[in-house]
Scaffold this motif. Structure first.
Motif, mmCIF file in Angstrom:
data_model
loop_
_atom_site.group_PDB
_atom_site.id
_atom_site.type_symbol
_atom_site.label_atom_id
_atom_site.label_comp_id
_atom_site.label_asym_id
_atom_site.label_seq_id
_atom_site.Cartn_x
_atom_site.Cartn_y
_atom_site.Cartn_z
ATOM 1 N N GLU A 1 22.843 18.666 -13.473
ATOM 2 C CA GLU A 1 21.453 19.145 -13.438
ATOM 3 C C GLU A 1 20.785 18.802 -12.107
ATOM 4 N N ASP B 1 21.994 14.247 -14.381
ATOM 5 C CA ASP B 1 20.809 14.754 -13.670
ATOM 6 C C ASP B 1 20.524 13.898 -12.434
ATOM 7 N N LYS C 1 10.588 23.027 -17.926
ATOM 8 C CA LYS C 1 9.369 22.273 -18.221
ATOM 9 C C LYS C 1 8.240 23.266 -18.522
ATOM 10 N N SER D 1 17.363 10.752 -22.540
ATOM 11 C CA SER D 1 17.485 10.699 -21.081
ATOM 12 C C SER D 1 17.474 9.234 -20.638
ATOM 13 N N THR E 1 7.531 17.166 -18.495
ATOM 14 C CA THR E 1 7.922 16.006 -17.695
ATOM 15 C C THR E 1 7.501 14.708 -18.365
ATOM 16 N N GLN F 1 21.259 12.872 -21.379
ATOM 17 C CA GLN F 1 21.056 13.240 -19.979
ATOM 18 C C GLN F 1 21.140 11.935 -19.189
ATOM 19 N N ASN G 1 18.154 14.737 -10.239
ATOM 20 C CA ASN G 1 16.747 14.910 -9.842
ATOM 21 C C ASN G 1 16.569 15.139 -8.336
ATOM 22 N N TYR H 1 7.842 13.666 -8.452
ATOM 23 C CA TYR H 1 8.904 14.399 -9.166
ATOM 24 C C TYR H 1 8.877 15.880 -8.797
ATOM 25 N N ASP I 1 16.501 22.503 -12.584
ATOM 26 C CA ASP I 1 15.306 21.999 -13.266
ATOM 27 C C ASP I 1 14.121 22.136 -12.308
ATOM 28 N N LYS J 1 20.912 9.896 -15.821
ATOM 29 C CA LYS J 1 20.292 9.991 -14.496
ATOM 30 C C LYS J 1 21.174 9.311 -13.452
ATOM 31 N N TRP K 1 13.196 17.693 -25.117
ATOM 32 C CA TRP K 1 12.976 16.287 -24.741
ATOM 33 C C TRP K 1 11.496 15.996 -24.868
HETATM 34 C C1 0XW Z 1 14.245 13.985 -18.776
HETATM 35 N N1 0XW Z 1 13.023 14.520 -18.218
HETATM 36 C C2 0XW Z 1 12.602 15.650 -19.028
HETATM 37 C C3 0XW Z 1 11.993 13.432 -18.220
HETATM 38 C C4 0XW Z 1 11.498 13.233 -16.821
HETATM 39 O O1 0XW Z 1 10.331 13.942 -16.621
HETATM 40 C C5 0XW Z 1 12.590 13.779 -15.976
HETATM 41 C C6 0XW Z 1 13.057 14.933 -16.771
HETATM 42 C C7 0XW Z 1 14.205 15.703 -16.167
HETATM 43 O O2 0XW Z 1 14.991 16.359 -16.848
HETATM 44 O O3 0XW Z 1 14.318 15.747 -14.945
#
Ligand code: 0XW
Ligand code: MG
Length: 365
Positions: free
Chosen positions: A218, A193, A265, A137, A294, A162, A195, A56, A241, A164, A320
């Motif tokens: 994101e 997101d 984070k 998420s 995370t 959120q 990522n 990650y 992020d 993904k 989160w």
């Molecule tokens: C939603 N989150 C905080 C959990 C995972 O670690 C991924 C992360 C993010 O926002 O990327």
């Protein structure tokens, strides 16, 4: 009061439901590191750092423990009165490795709060609320299923989702965003997101094919430069992020106007003390941000919640915590839980959580 000992524990946190799937990686078993800092009078403070797998971000569980082992002997015997002196001491022992220093920073604040009889939120400037919003998420999944989960979570009280995407066909990502929007509409704020998983070209397509849907995008692409190249070409606000690797990266993103907000984070930035600076920089430019980590158990969850309580509510994108994806609690007595999409801020001195010793194996260092 002087530090007498620092113990390091390893805790395994399997993902409830089997796997947490993101564009860049899928994780099943998370390896968390707890630190316990004990002073001569027997008081203990706890900290935690738990990278969500080794892909990650450029941080991993073994790295966290190795870095703590390098730093900790330099803290033993030191007086705990000055957080600044202890932070300097950490930097004198090891360059970088914010995510390891973060666990120690959190533990030292937990200690300070207990000693002074105040919650950690008070040490961070003071809470503005006793209940903070969270967000749900989803994982990268089938569009209809993701939309169903999204609708359920909004019904359960989450004010933000959120979603993904990334690491698969564009068609699936576009369908997911549309279906989620049809299912929840304006009932929740939406972040999409990727990522780091999209090319700039794919991000432009998704932006155009989902033009009327009000979401924030994101971390669509891998580097800050790729994300910067989207500015003026996409219509959705863009949040960073993973690229906010340290305070300097946040400063660079804010001063060059790359980001409209952040998914932050705590451990990546170096702990709660560093996050106070980030929080205040974001406030200067009215930039919304989350207060997350995370992954991790109740210790890191408590840290995120104390911080979130000190953020101007209009700029808080939620805290989160991994609780929805974890079985059980490291502190079953005072666990940190999401209720109706929100989390109560612990009112006890320090973090307000303590790992249950019977659940811990012998210290690994
Ligand atoms: C939603 N989150 C905080 C959990 C995972 O670690 C991924 C992360 C993010 O926002 O990327
Ligand atoms: Mg993110």
């Amino acid at each position: 009061m002087r530090i007498e000992s620092i113990n390091v524990y390893q805790v395994l946190l399997p993902v409830k439901g089997g796997a947490y799937r993101m564009a860049s990686s899928t994780v099943q078993d998370l390896d968390s590191t707890l630190v316990e800092v004990t002073t001569e009078d027997g008081l203990s403070g706890w900290g935690e750092t738990c990278p969500v797998g080794p892909v990650y971000q450029p941080q991993h569980a073994l790295g966290a423990r190795a870095a703590i082992v390098e730093i900790a002997p330099g803290l033993v015997g030191q007086d705990t009165t000055s957080m600044r002196r202890l932070a300097r001491r950490m930097d004198e022992r090891l360059n970088g490795h914010n995510y390891a220093k973060a666990a120690l920073d959190i533990a030292l604040l937990d200690l300070a709060g207990q000693r002074l009889g105040v919650p950690v939120s008070t040490l961070l400037g003071g809470a503005l609320t006793d209940r903070v919003p969270s967000y749900y998420s989803t994982i990268v999944g089938v569009p209809d299923e993701t939309a169903r989960i999204a609708a359920d979570k909004v019904k359960a009280g989450y004010p933000r989702l959120q979603i993904k995407i990334g690491g698969r066909d564009l068609e699936q990502d576009v369908a997911t965003v549309h279906k989620v929007w049809e299912a929840v509409g304006f009932k929740a704020r939406i972040a999409v997101d990727a990522n780091r998983g999209l090319t700039a070209a794919a991000a432009l397509h998704i932006d155009r094919l989902c033009q009327a849907i009000p979401f924030v995008f994101e971390q669509p692409c891998n580097t800050m430069e790729e994300v910067a190249s989207l500015k003026g070409r996409v219509t959705h606000p863009v949040y960073l992020d993973e690229n906010t690797e340290d305070l300097n990266a946040v400063l660079r993103a804010i001063s060059s106007g790359i980001a409209d907000g952040f998914g932050l984070k705590v451990t990546r930035l170096g702990g709660l003390t560093k996050m106070v600076t980030v929080r205040d920089l974001c406030a200067i430019r009215s930039l919304p941000h989350s207060c997350d980590d995370t992954w991790g158990g109740d210790v890191i969850a408590a840290a995120c919640v104390h911080l979130a309580a000190t953020v101007e509510p209009r700029l808080l994108e939620g805290a989160w915590i991994a609780q929805e994806y974890i079985e059980g609690h490291t502190d079953p007595v005072n666990p940190i839980v999401v209720e109706n999409g929100h989390i109560h801020v612990p009112q006890m001195p320090g973090l307000g959580v303590k790992p249950e010793r019977s659940q811990l194996k012998a210290p690994v260092a």
